[in-house]
Design an enzyme around this catalytic site. Sequence first.
Site, PDB file in Angstrom:
ATOM      1  CG  ASN A  13      -1.782   1.192   1.440  1.00 10.12           C
ATOM      2  OD1 ASN A  13      -1.946   2.027   0.257  1.00 10.12           O
ATOM      3  ND2 ASN A  13      -2.605   1.241   2.504  1.00 10.12           N
ATOM      4  CE  LYS A  45      -0.558   3.362   4.657  1.00 10.45           C
ATOM      5  NZ  LYS A  45      -0.254   3.379   6.253  1.00 10.45           N
ATOM      6  CG  HIS A  78      -6.077   1.929   5.026  1.00  9.23           C
ATOM      7  ND1 HIS A  78      -5.591   2.860   5.898  1.00  9.23           N
ATOM      8  CD2 HIS A  78      -5.141   1.129   4.819  1.00  9.23           C
ATOM      9  CE1 HIS A  78      -4.371   2.642   6.127  1.00  9.23           C
ATOM     10  NE2 HIS A  78      -4.163   1.455   5.725  1.00  9.23           N
ATOM     11  CD  GLU A 111      -3.308   5.363   6.618  1.00  7.71           C
ATOM     12  OE1 GLU A 111      -3.137   5.571   5.503  1.00  7.71           O
ATOM     13  OE2 GLU A 111      -2.530   4.974   7.268  1.00  7.71           O
ATOM     14  CD  GLU A 151      -3.862  -2.401   7.010  1.00 12.39           C
ATOM     15  OE1 GLU A 151      -2.737  -2.645   6.921  1.00 12.39           O
ATOM     16  OE2 GLU A 151      -4.372  -1.422   6.750  1.00 12.39           O
ATOM     17  N   GLY A 159       2.050   2.313  10.829  1.00 13.24           N
ATOM     18  CA  GLY A 159       2.832   3.486  10.520  1.00 13.24           C
ATOM     19  C   GLY A 159       3.764   3.888  12.006  1.00 13.24           C
ATOM     20  CB  SER A 214       4.762  -1.745  12.013  1.00 16.04           C
ATOM     21  OG  SER A 214       4.224  -0.520  12.271  1.00 16.04           O
TER      22      SER A 214
END
Length: 253
Positions: free
Chosen positions: A9, A11, A98, A100, A170, A176, A216
């Site tokens: 991904n 991003k 996701h 985010e 996730e 991250g 991560s």
Amino acid sequence: MNRNIVAGNWKMNLRLQEGLDLAHILASELGPADFAQAQVILGAPYIHLPGVVEAVQGIAGLHVAAQNIHQEDRGAYTGEISAEMLQSLGCGYAIIGHSERRQYFGETNALLFTKVQKALEYGIKPIYCLGETLEERENGTTFSVVDRQLREGVFGLNAEQFGSVVIAYEPIWAIGTGKTATPEQAQEVHKFLRGQVAQHFGDDAATQVTLLYGGSVKPKNAPELFACPDIDGGLVGGASLKVEDFLAIIRSF
Ligand code: PGA
């Protein structure tokens, strides 16, 4: 049956040429021995997608994902990209839900269900993401949170549709942050998710569904994560931007 997938991904990273270079290097480095272990998916920004699709053309085992889609077919939705457009490009997957997108763009389970349905309508396989916040983990609601995300996001599909869905667990506190879930923590949730799939769609669906871990994932921790019985690979953010790291993760099975 091999359920394994490693999805990158990217991003909102990489200039166009950097992304195309990354795709071309991966296309030349990866071979049949790798794809016998796992299918590989590149989750690129929209403007990179045409070039990335071209770079992976003819390589069975290497696929391309968008990072989002809009839930409508077409129309006055300035700035949005539809499943129809992605289909016309030959993009086979879309990351949907996701954390985010949930956090910064207010995407709810109900909205995500419509996006999942729209993707499937156009033959695009959803990589549906779910996971708990740190607060939810600490107050003991992890299982009820992911259960709800699963039920509201994908359990409204029929069994045939669900057969095209990839699920990515996730935990938000691990994305991250450099803080990975331990293999035990991840396996515990994956086992729960597979159990819920078995209850809802039956044992065959549960055996076949790919469950990815994300948050991560690095070359160092990938082998022990991927060795867990219910973890079928990873959704990889930061480490998917570095050729060496991403290759090492793919070769971690
Ligand atoms: P990360 O991102 O690997 O950089 O933690 C994972 C993701 O958000 O998909």
